[in-house]
Design a protein around this motif. Structure first.
Motif, short mmCIF file in Angstrom:
data_model
loop_
_atom_site.label_atom_id
_atom_site.label_comp_id
_atom_site.label_asym_id
_atom_site.label_seq_id
_atom_site.Cartn_x
_atom_site.Cartn_y
_atom_site.Cartn_z
N SER A 105 12.46 -1.67 -4.52
CA SER A 105 12.39 -1.63 -3.05
C SER A 105 12.78 -0.27 -2.52
CB SER A 105 13.33 -2.66 -2.44
OG SER A 105 12.98 -3.95 -2.83
N THR A 106 12.20 0.07 -1.35
CA THR A 106 12.54 1.35 -0.73
C THR A 106 13.11 1.14 0.67
OG1 THR A 106 10.24 1.45 -0.03
CG2 THR A 106 10.82 2.72 -1.98
N TYR A 110 10.79 -7.43 -3.25
CA TYR A 110 10.28 -6.08 -3.04
C TYR A 110 10.25 -5.84 -1.53
CZ TYR A 110 7.05 -2.13 -3.17
OH TYR A 110 6.44 -0.92 -3.01
N ASN A 111 11.15 -5.02 -1.07
CA ASN A 111 11.26 -4.73 0.36
C ASN A 111 11.45 -5.98 1.23
OD1 ASN A 111 11.02 -2.06 -0.27
ND2 ASN A 111 8.84 -1.92 0.26
N GLU A 112 12.53 -6.69 0.98
CA GLU A 112 12.81 -7.91 1.74
C GLU A 112 14.22 -7.85 2.33
OE1 GLU A 112 10.34 -10.00 1.98
OE2 GLU A 112 9.19 -10.00 0.11
N ALA A 113 14.70 -6.64 2.64
CA ALA A 113 16.10 -6.49 3.06
C ALA A 113 16.54 -7.46 4.16
CB ALA A 113 16.34 -5.05 3.52
N GLU A 114 15.72 -7.62 5.20
CA GLU A 114 16.16 -8.45 6.33
C GLU A 114 16.36 -9.91 5.94
OE1 GLU A 114 12.71 -6.73 7.22
OE2 GLU A 114 13.03 -6.58 9.39
N ARG A 153 11.41 1.65 -10.20
CA ARG A 153 10.16 1.70 -9.45
C ARG A 153 9.59 0.29 -9.36
NH1 ARG A 153 5.57 2.42 -13.88
NH2 ARG A 153 4.75 0.81 -12.52
N ASN A 154 8.52 0.16 -8.62
CA ASN A 154 7.90 -1.15 -8.44
C ASN A 154 7.00 -1.49 -9.64
OD1 ASN A 154 5.11 -2.43 -6.85
ND2 ASN A 154 7.05 -3.48 -6.76
N TYR A 155 7.36 -2.56 -10.35
CA TYR A 155 6.57 -2.96 -11.51
C TYR A 155 5.73 -4.20 -11.26
CZ TYR A 155 9.24 0.20 -14.52
OH TYR A 155 9.80 1.30 -15.10
N GLY A 156 6.08 -4.97 -10.23
CA GLY A 156 5.34 -6.21 -9.96
C GLY A 156 6.21 -7.43 -10.19
N SER A 196 16.91 -2.79 0.32
CA SER A 196 17.18 -4.15 -0.19
C SER A 196 18.32 -4.13 -1.21
CB SER A 196 15.94 -4.73 -0.86
OG SER A 196 14.94 -5.01 0.07
N TRP A 197 18.34 -3.11 -2.04
CA TRP A 197 19.35 -3.07 -3.10
C TRP A 197 20.76 -2.99 -2.53
CZ3 TRP A 197 20.26 -4.93 -7.47
CH2 TRP A 197 21.26 -4.43 -8.31
N GLU A 198 20.91 -2.24 -1.43
CA GLU A 198 22.24 -2.16 -0.79
C GLU A 198 22.67 -3.54 -0.31
OE1 GLU A 198 19.92 0.35 -0.48
OE2 GLU A 198 21.22 1.51 -1.82
N VAL A 199 21.71 -4.29 0.22
CA VAL A 199 22.04 -5.65 0.67
C VAL A 199 22.46 -6.51 -0.52
CG1 VAL A 199 21.18 -7.70 1.85
CG2 VAL A 199 20.39 -5.44 2.57
#
Ligand code: UDP
Ligand code: MG
Length: 316
Positions: A43-44, A10-14, A68-71, A47-50
């Motif tokens: 993720s917003t 969840y939001n870990e692109a880097e 959406r974010n489910y956990g 991350s998905w593009e990565v």
């Protein structure tokens, strides 16, 4: 295929490109055939593009993306459903867990016969006050309640025999108790391996202090469900009978005392002037309510989908 590596994020692109490169390096070195399943939990931050570009570049990379974010539990649930490897490994996406621990965990499953090997962040690189200390307490409570002797029940880095993840259902926030879910599904050979833990390099932690409150509540629900989930009346009925009996004895006592006093011409009080009367009343009402809860519980469990799901090892 040897390994499925399931990574909830969840939001870990880097972190992702580095993480994949590290995993690939270890896997090639040890000669494992593997797939990596990235589950993007809404993720917003791109991350998905990565994940998409990793999947384009490497045939062994798969991705699942939530709207959406489910956990974390939801992400693991989908990842487990998709996993095809003989052994399924989960790890966090934030580079805190090291892929170099995987080969030894796999060896423990293959050679030492474990169903599940859990990591143990022996030297934890998180905030001492908000994470490490509460975590010690929480793990102590979890050990007491589950009877599973793990130091770090909620470690993100774990390895499972495939059979295990196909027979447990992670839901809500139950990812903290997967070893307990596994044990309840009949997989009791649970091992532990101390693992290296890194400081978070990019991004921020997704869990705050409320995890410990929620974690303890979930632990209570789980241990209640595993004991009484299939026979709620045994719990509620027993406590209902006890409560009702207490109330009944008090009532008989109050009436008897009054009658005796009355018949012998002694002084007596109105029953409503005695504290015991109210205690008796509460006990009787509680007893009836516990019984009602028991009947409702029976009606619910009678209709529950999984009421006859057994984990059959073999049929001849
Ligand atoms: N995570 C997730 N969904 C969420 C919260 C977290 O998939 O709603 C992932 C997160 O991206 C990470 C892992 O779960 O890969 C563990 O989260 P985090 O590192 O924030 O937890 P901590 O290490 O602080 O306990
Ligand atoms: Mg982390």
């Amino acid at each position: 295929m040897d390994l499925s590596i399931v990574i909830p994020l969840y939001n870990e692109a880097e972190s992702l490109p580095e993480l994949y490169a590290w995993i690939e390096q270890v896997m090639l070195e040890k000669g494992f055939s593997f797939e990596v399943i990235f589950v993007d939990d809404g993720s917003t931050d791109g991350s998905w593009e990565v994940v998409r570009s990793l999947a384009d570049a490497h045939p062994g990379v798969h991705g699942i993306s939530f709207r959406r974010n489910y956990g974390k539990s939801a992400a693991l649930y989908e990842g487990f459903a998709a996993a095809e490897g003989e052994i399924v490994v989960t790890m966090d996406a934030d580079l805190q867990d090291s892929p170099e621990e995987i080969p030894e965990m796999v060896r423990m499953i293959r050679e030492e016969g474990y169903d599940l090997v859990s990591g143990w962040k022996q030297k934890r690189k998180d905030n001492a006050l908000t994470k490490n200390l509460p975590s010690k307490l929480y793990n102590w409570a979890a050990r007491r309640a589950t009877g599973i002797h793990l130091h770090d029940m909620n470690c993100g880095l774990k390895a499972y025999r495939k059979d295990v993840v196909k027979h447990i259902e992670v839901y809500g926030e139950m990812h903290r108790y997967i070893p307990y879910l596994a044990k309840n599904a009949g997989y009791g050979r649970i091992g532990e391996k101390p693992v290296h833990h890194q400081k978070r390099k990019y991004g921020v932690s997704k869990f705050g202090l409320d995890r410990f409150v929620n974690g303890l509540l979930d632990l209570m629900s789980l241990s209640f469900l595993s004991k009484w989930g299939k026979k709620p009346m045994h719990f509620f009925g027993t406590s209902g009978i006890l409560m009702f009996l207490v109330g009944f004895v008090m009532t008989v006592w109050i009436i008897a005392v009054k009658l005796v006093h009355q018949s012998q011409g002694l002084r007596y009080r109105a029953v409503t002037d005695q504290p015991l009367f109210y205690l008796a009343l509460v006990a009787l009402v509680l007893g009836v309510m516990l019984f009602l809860a028991g009947f409702l519980g029976e009606m619910i469990s009678r209709n529950a989908e999984g009421r006859n799901d057994y984990n059959v090892r073999e049929r001849l």
